[in-house]
Write an enzyme that holds these catalytic residues in place. Structure first.
Site, PDB file in Angstrom:
ATOM      1  N   HIS A  87       0.814  -1.103   0.125  1.00 33.25           N
ATOM      2  CA  HIS A  87       0.124   0.130  -0.038  1.00 33.25           C
ATOM      3  C   HIS A  87       0.758   1.347  -0.011  1.00 33.25           C
ATOM      4  O   HIS A  87       1.509   1.488   1.043  1.00 33.25           O
ATOM      5  CB  HIS A  87      -1.016  -0.118   1.236  1.00 33.25           C
ATOM      6  N   HIS A  89       1.472   5.410  -2.093  1.00 31.48           N
ATOM      7  CA  HIS A  89       0.845   6.465  -2.930  1.00 31.48           C
ATOM      8  C   HIS A  89       1.692   7.065  -3.722  1.00 31.48           C
ATOM      9  O   HIS A  89       2.193   8.241  -3.217  1.00 31.48           O
ATOM     10  CB  HIS A  89      -0.030   7.438  -2.079  1.00 31.48           C
ATOM     11  N   LYS A  92       1.584  10.742  -5.067  1.00 32.59           N
ATOM     12  CA  LYS A  92       1.729  11.972  -4.017  1.00 32.59           C
ATOM     13  C   LYS A  92       2.972  11.936  -3.507  1.00 32.59           C
ATOM     14  O   LYS A  92       3.550  12.844  -2.614  1.00 32.59           O
ATOM     15  CB  LYS A  92       0.603  11.639  -2.917  1.00 32.59           C
ATOM     16  N   HIS A 236      -9.575   1.719   0.842  1.00 36.20           N
ATOM     17  CA  HIS A 236      -9.403   2.389   1.998  1.00 36.20           C
ATOM     18  C   HIS A 236     -10.531   2.418   2.694  1.00 36.20           C
ATOM     19  O   HIS A 236     -11.632   3.001   2.309  1.00 36.20           O
ATOM     20  CB  HIS A 236      -8.962   3.950   1.668  1.00 36.20           C
ATOM     21  N   GLU A 239     -10.537   5.244   7.725  1.00 40.36           N
ATOM     22  CA  GLU A 239      -9.502   5.872   8.263  1.00 40.36           C
ATOM     23  C   GLU A 239      -9.845   6.993   9.246  1.00 40.36           C
ATOM     24  O   GLU A 239      -9.753   8.130   8.878  1.00 40.36           O
ATOM     25  CB  GLU A 239      -8.608   6.433   7.015  1.00 40.36           C
ATOM     26  N   ASP A 336       2.252   3.151   3.053  1.00 38.96           N
ATOM     27  CA  ASP A 336       1.394   4.310   2.725  1.00 38.96           C
ATOM     28  C   ASP A 336       1.946   5.676   2.386  1.00 38.96           C
ATOM     29  O   ASP A 336       3.162   5.382   1.440  1.00 38.96           O
ATOM     30  CB  ASP A 336       0.526   4.700   4.277  1.00 38.96           C
ATOM     31  N   ASN A 337       1.751   7.026   2.633  1.00 36.33           N
ATOM     32  CA  ASN A 337       2.315   8.093   1.930  1.00 36.33           C
ATOM     33  C   ASN A 337       3.606   8.407   2.457  1.00 36.33           C
ATOM     34  O   ASN A 337       4.040   7.638   3.455  1.00 36.33           O
ATOM     35  CB  ASN A 337       1.124   9.119   2.331  1.00 36.33           C
TER      36      ASN A 337
END
Ligand code: ZN
Length: 443
Positions: A87, A89, A92, A236, A239, A336-337
């Site tokens: 997972h 991104h 971004k 998602h 969250e 994640d990010n």
């Protein structure tokens, strides 16, 4: 770490002597005997035979290796399968210099990235995504899934860039893309075009699930669009620390009700940790029966959840990792990010992610099966076979550490790890942040 010269040759054939292997990553068919088992931590000591780019054999450390063989003595260093990051991104990634968040909140992150999306042409996406992949690769990742924002015509641009990267990284990193958009999008005409784009590019259909009056119909629509196109799903979910958010439960129930045969993953699922015990038990049972995988993103959850101006957070924000695993659910941890308004830090280092997960989620003492959560469990979710399992016939895509135990491994960043790909030592370097200056400063 001194790596023998023969390990850097093309298609080398040699033994890794005295390697300490996470028991959780060992192929269940490998029999090493009780003497190989550590007493305090779940690793085994063994010799690995490498050849033809694969692990050819695993022998108990008590056996000796023939004198005429090439041997790399690891001095009891740990050897892990190369990581799998389920997972991320990438679209971004590394936006922070262009849109730093003023307060670190979820609301600001959504507002800032939405406004920044006007820049997201291929010329902007490609260098940032490639930068992020070079970080992943240099830290020892072999496969990665990224969510890609798909609203307002973005799907074609972002999936196009991902396709180019899939081709350029083939043989080094296996890449998968998932659509990301509000779940309400499934009730808009553009949903069909997005689902078609996802199918055209061999991706996974996904969206953000949050409480909404028409949520049931929207989730059902996502399942129908996926079913029609033979797509897997990756949502998602929940969250938030609002216990009313029960997207995970709804997704699991919908999968069972529709008898959906594709693979379904739910990410985050933070609110589960704030629900009543009886309700949790029921949800865990549904998720297990539906065989929905759960991916937790501990670093990002710790950063975003329970953030209030001027206040210290009380909650860790993570889902019920241990309870999910005990219930028999496939549980994964991911990045994640990375350096964007949703998470200001990070470098796609799955060892850092694992270490954070262990510390935040108390996954230790005993550590049990958790090493699988950054290896074979996400590899199975991605449909990649036994790429992250230590056993004869698996690819020799390995990470070799000086650390001789989990305790040593989780105490230092392990920046001096050695990467093996098809048994050959590789030395990728981390990209320089200055590369992105022209893109992110002064735009
Ligand atoms: Zn995410």
């Amino acid at each position: 770490m001194t790596v023998p010269a023969f390990v850097a040759e093309a298609n080398p054939s040699y033994w890794l002597q005295g390697a300490r292997l996470p028991l959780a990553c060992l192929d269940s068919a490998v029999e090493l005997g009780r003497a190989s088992l550590a007493t305090a931590e779940p690793w085994v000591q063994a010799h690995l035979q490498i050849g033809d780019g694969m692990i050819r054999a695993i022998l108990p450390a008590s056996q000796s290796i023939a004198d005429d063989q090439l041997v790399w003595d690891l001095r009891q260093g740990m050897v892990w399968p190369a990581f799998v990051d389920l997972h991320t991104h990438l679209d971004k990634a590394h936006l922070w210099p262009r849109c730093p968040s003023p307060d670190g909140t979820f609301a600001a992150a959504i507002r800032l990235t939405r406004a920044d999306r006007r820049h997201w042409r291929a010329e902007d996406l490609y260098p940032r995504m490639d930068f992020a992949l070079r970080c992943s690769y240099a830290h020892g990742t072999q496969a990665l899934r990224t969510h890609l924002d798909c609203e307002e015509g973005q799907a074609l641009i972002s999936f196009g860039v991902l396709q180019r990267l899939q081709q350029e990284w083939a043989g080094r990193l296996t890449l998968q893309g998932v659509s990301l958009m509000p779940i309400e999008t499934f009730h808009q005409p553009q949903a069909i075009a997005i689902a078609d784009t996802v199918a055209d590019y061999g991706g996974i259909l996904g969206a953000v699930v949050y409480p909404h009056p028409e949520l049931e119909e929207q989730v059902e629509r996502a399942f129908y669009l996926a079913q029609e196109r033979g797509l897997d799903l990756d949502f998602h979910c929940d969250e938030t620390l609002d216990p009313q958010a029960e997207g995970l439960r709804l997704v699991a129930a919908t999968k069972l009700r529709l008898d959906f045969t594709g693979q379904v993953t739910c990410g985050h699922c933070c609110s589960l940790a704030l629900q009543e015990p009886d309700r949790v038990t029921g949800t865990l049972d549904l998720v297990r029966r539906a065989q929905v995988a759960v991916v937790s993103l501990p670093s990002c959850n710790l950063y975003l959840q329970d953030r209030r101006a001027g206040a210290t957070p009380r909650y860790r924000g993570i889902t019920l990792l241990r309870e999910l695993q005990q219930a028999g659910v496939a549980v994964v941890v991911g990045s994640d990010n990375t350096r964007d308004p949703f998470f200001a830090y990070g470098d796609h280092d799955m060892l850092e992610v694992f270490t954070q997960a262990v510390r935040i989620g108390h996954l230790d003492h005993p550590l049990g099966d958790w090493p699988r959560a950054v290896g074979q469990t996400p590899a199975t979710v991605m449909g990649l076979g036994r790429i992250a399992q230590l056993g004869p016939g698996s690819p020799a895509n390995l990470v070799v550490f000086k650390a001789r135990s989990f305790n040593e491994l989780l105490s230092r960043p392990q920046g001096d790890r050695t990467l093996l790909r098809q048994g050959q030592a590789i030395y990728p370097t981390l990209p320089d942040y200055a590369e992105l200056d022209g893109l992110l400063c002064g735009n």
